[in-house]
Design a protein around this motif. Structure first.
Motif, mmCIF file in Angstrom:
data_model
loop_
_atom_site.group_PDB
_atom_site.id
_atom_site.type_symbol
_atom_site.label_atom_id
_atom_site.label_comp_id
_atom_site.label_asym_id
_atom_site.label_seq_id
_atom_site.Cartn_x
_atom_site.Cartn_y
_atom_site.Cartn_z
ATOM 1 N N GLY A 23 0.575 -1.338 0.084
ATOM 2 C CA GLY A 23 0.376 0.285 0.138
ATOM 3 C C GLY A 23 0.803 1.107 -0.353
ATOM 4 N N ILE A 24 1.692 0.991 0.088
ATOM 5 C CA ILE A 24 3.190 2.599 0.848
ATOM 6 C C ILE A 24 3.419 2.607 -0.531
ATOM 7 N N VAL A 25 3.874 1.664 -1.497
ATOM 8 C CA VAL A 25 4.238 1.783 -3.031
ATOM 9 C C VAL A 25 3.495 2.081 -3.671
ATOM 10 N N VAL A 64 2.269 -7.468 -6.269
ATOM 11 C CA VAL A 64 3.594 -6.442 -6.736
ATOM 12 C C VAL A 64 4.497 -6.863 -6.431
ATOM 13 N N LEU A 65 4.571 -6.640 -4.718
ATOM 14 C CA LEU A 65 5.665 -6.850 -3.701
ATOM 15 C C LEU A 65 5.973 -8.845 -4.064
ATOM 16 N N ILE A 103 8.588 2.401 -10.204
ATOM 17 C CA ILE A 103 7.992 1.755 -9.191
ATOM 18 C C ILE A 103 9.741 1.080 -8.406
ATOM 19 N N ALA A 104 10.148 0.872 -9.177
ATOM 20 C CA ALA A 104 11.621 -0.022 -8.297
ATOM 21 C C ALA A 104 12.414 1.838 -7.804
ATOM 22 N N GLU A 105 12.100 2.519 -8.455
ATOM 23 C CA GLU A 105 12.951 3.688 -7.452
ATOM 24 C C GLU A 105 12.105 3.989 -6.209
ATOM 25 N N MET A 111 11.775 0.843 0.633
ATOM 26 C CA MET A 111 13.209 -0.330 1.189
ATOM 27 C C MET A 111 13.952 -0.100 2.526
ATOM 28 N N GLU A 112 14.146 1.052 2.399
ATOM 29 C CA GLU A 112 15.151 2.281 3.273
ATOM 30 C C GLU A 112 14.963 2.427 4.637
#
Length: 146
Positions: A23-25, A64-65, A103-105, A111-112
């Motif tokens: 959801g955050i992504v 997605v994840l 989306i990769a960014e 993740m950071e």
């Protein structure tokens, strides 16, 4: 192979709650790159302020994840996993390749923040995602989609 291993060291917190992190992504993807939300017809009517708490957004982000987790665990031997995804994203969903880069960014930033992905992990994730995206692009070109 080493890049996949590096990213997997940080994958546990993401895997522990795919829905929250997904959801955050997607919320961040849609707020930082509003044009991407239009690529998801089922999310088109959701206002920016309602994205964060939307169950459907979280559920799709989890999907997605989970797929990314499968790809990471394949450690580069992902052709069988990636082919159907690339096919549907080219032929059915019509997702331009640049959106995978966007989306990769976002995944790297999340993740950071949420999994402690350090500088080496960030670089490893960039390398892994560049490989995955390049492989998707090969299928896109084979299908005549750009």
């Amino acid at each position: 192979m080493a890049d996949f291993e590096t990213v997997l060291k940080f994958w546990g917190p993401v895997e522990a709650d795919y829905g929250a992190h997904g959801g955050i992504v997607l919320t961040r993807l849609f707020t930082e790159n509003p044009e991407t939300q239009k690529l998801f017809p089922k999310f088109a009517g959701i206002t920016q302020s309602d994205l964060a708490g939307n169950a459907a957004v979280s559920a799709h982000g989890a999907t997605v994840l989970k797929k990314l987790g499968e790809l990471l665990k394949a450690k580069g031997n992902h052709a069988a996993l990636l082919q159907p995804l690339a096919n549907t994203h080219a032929t059915k969903h019509k997702i331009p390749i640049n959106n995978f880069k966007l989306i990769a960014e976002v995944i790297g930033k999340v993740m950071e923040e949420k999994a402690g992905l350090d500088a080496a992990g960030q670089q490893a994730l960039k390398n892994v995602m560049a490989t995955i995206i390049a492989d998707i692009d090969v299928t896109y070109k084979d299908l005549g989609f750009s």
